[in-house]
Design an enzyme around this catalytic site. Structure first.
Site, mmCIF file in Angstrom:
data_model
loop_
_atom_site.group_PDB
_atom_site.id
_atom_site.type_symbol
_atom_site.label_atom_id
_atom_site.label_comp_id
_atom_site.label_asym_id
_atom_site.label_seq_id
_atom_site.Cartn_x
_atom_site.Cartn_y
_atom_site.Cartn_z
ATOM 1 N N HIS A 253 0.807 -1.211 0.000
ATOM 2 C CA HIS A 253 0.000 0.000 0.000
ATOM 3 C C HIS A 253 0.850 1.275 0.000
ATOM 4 O O HIS A 253 0.316 2.386 -0.137
ATOM 5 C CB HIS A 253 -0.935 0.013 1.216
ATOM 6 C CG HIS A 253 -2.239 0.698 0.949
ATOM 7 N ND1 HIS A 253 -2.383 1.707 0.033
ATOM 8 C CD2 HIS A 253 -3.478 0.510 1.487
ATOM 9 C CE1 HIS A 253 -3.636 2.126 0.009
ATOM 10 N NE2 HIS A 253 -4.331 1.414 0.886
ATOM 11 N N ARG A 254 2.151 1.155 0.152
ATOM 12 C CA ARG A 254 3.006 2.334 0.059
ATOM 13 C C ARG A 254 3.081 2.839 -1.381
ATOM 14 O O ARG A 254 3.376 4.010 -1.614
ATOM 15 C CB ARG A 254 4.423 2.010 0.553
ATOM 16 C CG ARG A 254 4.498 1.620 2.024
ATOM 17 C CD ARG A 254 5.890 1.155 2.379
ATOM 18 N NE ARG A 254 6.309 -0.005 1.601
ATOM 19 C CZ ARG A 254 7.503 -0.587 1.711
ATOM 20 N NH1 ARG A 254 8.392 -0.096 2.570
ATOM 21 N NH2 ARG A 254 7.818 -1.637 0.974
#
Length: 471
Positions: free
Chosen positions: A444-445
């Protein structure tokens, strides 16, 4: 390609003695004389066979102490975190002393043997090896001899049997040995043989160069297992189920090298913030295409990899990766790694440039990779260069599951089984369609929900209209 052994120079006393007397009229300073001393004994180090390897296990020594070696010749088979690899030497000489025996573990860069340039140096090298305390090897302890059991002979010296056993005819030279001096078997095959009480000297290997693999041990033990099972069934007459053969309940089993690597990777993945998105895809058209091309050697794995690669072309962020937490890379190649279960662990062979390779070549390459993976012969670039990973449990009837993100990649897709499903049609009727569930786990980064949603929509359109897969 086999890897080369690293070596370093160790000046021998004979060399130093020969260099004490120089030709008359030649003046040489102390520094200059040291530069001219040519070492005759070299340390052979445990090589780094992959970027993640910190230690290696000696599977087998191809050569024995005293054997003459030529440059480029295989000397030892080393088990890295993912594969068994032949290691070559780039020096001529003699294998003077083995410092880490078969089954022993050594840190990368530590000495595992000594190489002498001439036969006259062998005795001195052995003395150095015996007096050396710098080796980091930790060989597995040999089991205590027990009544009714015979220890496996892994050395060059004969082992005297002190128990009475039924006479069995054994060939003087085993097909998986070096002139009958040692048995060459995969680590898992040795472990399995010990568990199933199979004498490897009586097993004929079917692996490369006659190497014994797990299936050979299982085949050798099958008749005894069947006989024991028959006796158990007769005695129990429908009693409680027995434990699977080879498993001793209540014992603590240490990780294999591969299991240790998998464990470290899984723990490392916990530091990455991930999320999951699922999607339902209709597979009728893909199933029909597979039936047409299956006879030409095309596999469903190759079809899924190709469809995924074509979808990634349109969504490069899903093919990206973040390694430092401060930036990410748009990978220039689309390399689809596919999880494969093998004896004692898990590995991910990589279909490189899957978006550019035709489906027929991709299928042939996949078969080759699987064969090499099961023989533990994959090279590092064949399993550690993936940019996106597939994990398929559909062949086991699993309808859906989540996969753990491999470190260094942006996403992994879990593929479930294609199953007949009742669905509503556009005209308001109820019809039957084959559908599969896919779940993507992503970093999700770098990758967000909208990115995965768009990627999965593109993938679904390719799978539901797969005409581009065969181009």
């Amino acid at each position: 390609m086999a890897h080369l052994l690293n070596t370093s120079f160790i000046p021998s006393s004979q060399t130093l003695r020969r260099n004490r007397n120089f030709p008359a009229g030649v003046g040489i300073s102390g520094r200059r004389s040291r530069a001219q001393v040519q070492a005759k004994i070299r340390e052979i180090f445990m090589p780094a066979l992959s970027s993640t390897m910190t230690e290696g296990k000696i599977v087998s020594w191809v050569k024995s102490e005293g054997d003459k070696l030529s440059k480029g010749e295989s000397v030892v088979v080393v088990e890295s975190d993912k594969a068994d690899m032949d290691v070559e030497t780039f020096y001529d000489g003699y294998l003077a002393a083995i410092m880490v025996e078969e089954g022993g573990v050594a840190n990368v860069g530590s000495a595992i043997a000594l190489l002498a340039e001439t036969e006259s140096e062998i005795a001195e090298a052995k003395a150095k090896a015996n007096s050396s305390s710098s080796s980091a090897a930790t060989p597995s302890p040999a089991p205590e001899p027990q009544p009714g059991k015979i220890a496996e002979n892994v050395g060059s010296a004969p082992v005297t049997q002190t128990v009475k056993t039924p006479p069995v005819a054994v060939a003087s030279t085993h097909p998986a040995s070096e002139e009958g001096r040692r048995i060459v078997a995969s680590p898992y095959a040795k472990k399995l043989a010990k568990e199933l009480k199979v004498d490897l000297a009586r097993v004929v290997g079917s692996g490369p160069l006659g190497r014994i693999v797990a299936k050979d041990v299982e085949a050798a033990a099958s008749s005894a297992v069947e006989a024991a099972a028959t006796a158990t069934v007769s005695a129990a007459a429908g009693g409680a189920a027995t434990v699977a053969p080879g498993i001793e309940l209540g014992t603590v089993v240490p990780f294999t090298t591969m299991q240790g690597a998998v464990s470290r990777n899984m723990v490392e993945s916990l530091s990455v913030p991930t999320f999951r998105v699922g999607y339902t895809i209709t597979t009728d058209a893909l199933d029909a295409l597979y039936k047409k091309v299956k006879s030409k050697g095309v596999t469903m794995t190759a079809l899924l990899a190709k469809a995924t690669a074509l979808a990634l072309v349109k969504h490069p962020v899903v093919n990206s990766s973040c390694r430092d937490g401060q930036s990410f890379t748009y990978n220039s190649s689309i390399n689809i790694a596919v999880a494969v279960a093998i004896d004692g662990g898990l590995i991910t062979p990589v279909l490189q440039d899957a978006d550019k390779v035709d489906i027929y070549s991709l299928s042939r390459k996949w078969k080759e990779l699987v064969d090499k993976a099961r023989a533990k012969q994959l090279q590092p670039h064949e399993y550690n260069t993936g940019t996106f990973t597939l994990s398929n449990l559909g062949m086991f009837g699993v309808d859906r599951f989540d996969a753990i993100l491999p470190p260094g990649t942006g996403a992994i897709m879990a593929v479930g089984a294609s199953q007949p499903t009742a669905v509503g049609t556009k005209d308001g009727r109820i019809g039957m369609k084959n559908q599969m569930q896919v779940n993507v786990t992503a970093d999700h980064r770098v990758i967000y929900g909208a990115d995965l949603a768009a990627f999965l929509k593109t993938l679904a359109s390719i799978v539901e209209d797969p005409k581009d897969l065969t181009f």
